[in-house]
Write an enzyme that holds these catalytic residues in place. Sequence first.
Site, PDB file in Angstrom:
ATOM      1  N   TYR A 128      61.809  54.402  21.181  1.00  0.00           N
ATOM      2  CA  TYR A 128      60.496  54.920  21.586  1.00  0.00           C
ATOM      3  C   TYR A 128      59.710  53.793  22.236  1.00  0.00           C
ATOM      4  CZ  TYR A 128      55.653  56.555  21.226  1.00  0.00           C
ATOM      5  OH  TYR A 128      54.366  56.912  21.508  1.00  0.00           O
ATOM      6  N   GLU A 216      54.162  57.555  27.839  1.00  0.00           N
ATOM      7  CA  GLU A 216      54.964  57.615  26.614  1.00  0.00           C
ATOM      8  C   GLU A 216      56.383  58.038  26.972  1.00  0.00           C
ATOM      9  OE1 GLU A 216      54.248  59.426  22.215  1.00  0.00           O
ATOM     10  OE2 GLU A 216      54.267  60.884  23.860  1.00  0.00           O
TER      11      GLU A 216
END
Length: 453
Positions: A128, A216
Amino acid sequence: SAKILLTENLRWLNLQEYQSKKLMQESGVTVQRFYVADNAPDALQAAKRLGAKEIVLKAQILAGGRGKGVFDSGLKGGVHLTKDPSAVGELANRMLGYSLTTKQTPKEGVKVKTVMVAEALDITRETYFAILMDRACNGPVMVGSPQGGMDIEEVADKTPELIFKEVIDIFEGVRDDQALRMAANLGFKGPLERQAADQIKRLYDLFLKVDATQVEVNPLGETPEGQVVCFDAKINFDDNAEFRQKAVFALDDMSESDPTETEAAKWDLKYIGLDGNIACFVNGAGLAMATCDIIDLHGGKPANFLDLGGGVKEKQVYEAFKLLTADPKVEAILVNIFGGIVNCAIIANGITKACRELELKVPLVVRLEGGYSTGGATTTTLHPTYTLFDCSTHYHPRALSVLDSIFLSLLFTSPPLLCHMHHFLHFLHLSTFYELCVISHGSHSILFLNSVQ
């Protein structure tokens, strides 16, 4: 307390997945090879052109949970994998023009107008990575975790030691040592560490170039062939930068937006529909949230969040009333204005015009209070405090009883004069003709509509 969470910026630019991927591609970020199609034959040709071992077909809508969604064509899943390019045409035929329902869409689903045909890549490992604005750091921050492909909030809650953070100096940008350290913390090793660091720097370049508030990537993945790829990304944009980002904002597909919110945006009104029956008409996001809370506190439910903002004109007030009265859920309207950034007279004139022309059929409570600054920096002209009240009881008594309660609580927090003059409040039927009346004493007034037979 009313359960809504809002910021000053209420309307966000949302891009489809393929649009975000294209922006990343243009900044040198590695993404899957892909094409976009709006009909089945084009989707089939795109699959053949890819020449990939495996193809992923994705319905393009602004909602999550597509993989587990259901089409009204009977097809299950908005994301399909296949090794047979010829199957893409049939799958696309059962997606395009049909509504896809997921856990994040309205119950009737969202009609799919485009599909993305992309090369399917194996993922050896998922991480991530995000860049976002952080008030505590007065600028952008990198956040990463070797635990990608899952809810980052869950990772932060259960294994906070696997969340890594790097504060970016807005003048220096992302330094090489920061990018390499983040890549190492994400678990990339050997040549992949340098490759991941390069992707991180390119993502920051994109962040700056498009005036993003957040980029993101989940997952930032590693393939068996030794490639670092951004498999999925969510980009949030600063609406205040629209004047600089004309090309990006032109990508905004308003067809999936709420029609009322879209219409409100045309008049520079901030509107969000809620599920209650009392409409809110307020200036300033903070006061609007407080007004929703007041309604909830007194046993009612707000039907919307509507922020007029500063510099509002009579036409905007009129259009705002049109939006509110068009909502069949609305049984009463509460207007709560602090005249610090708007002129109370403009609001009053807009309200009376709307009442006359729209033949308002629901109870209305209006509270206008405060001053309005004019002239130079040191000159302030205070306008009277206005309070308008409709206590007609033959419309929707449940909604009106809430407004009665709210009005009395507002009344007794206003200047004492208003408390003494509350017996001037008139019964009124807004389906009749009426005139504007003002009862003044000193610098304060009660403003009300007096019905004229």
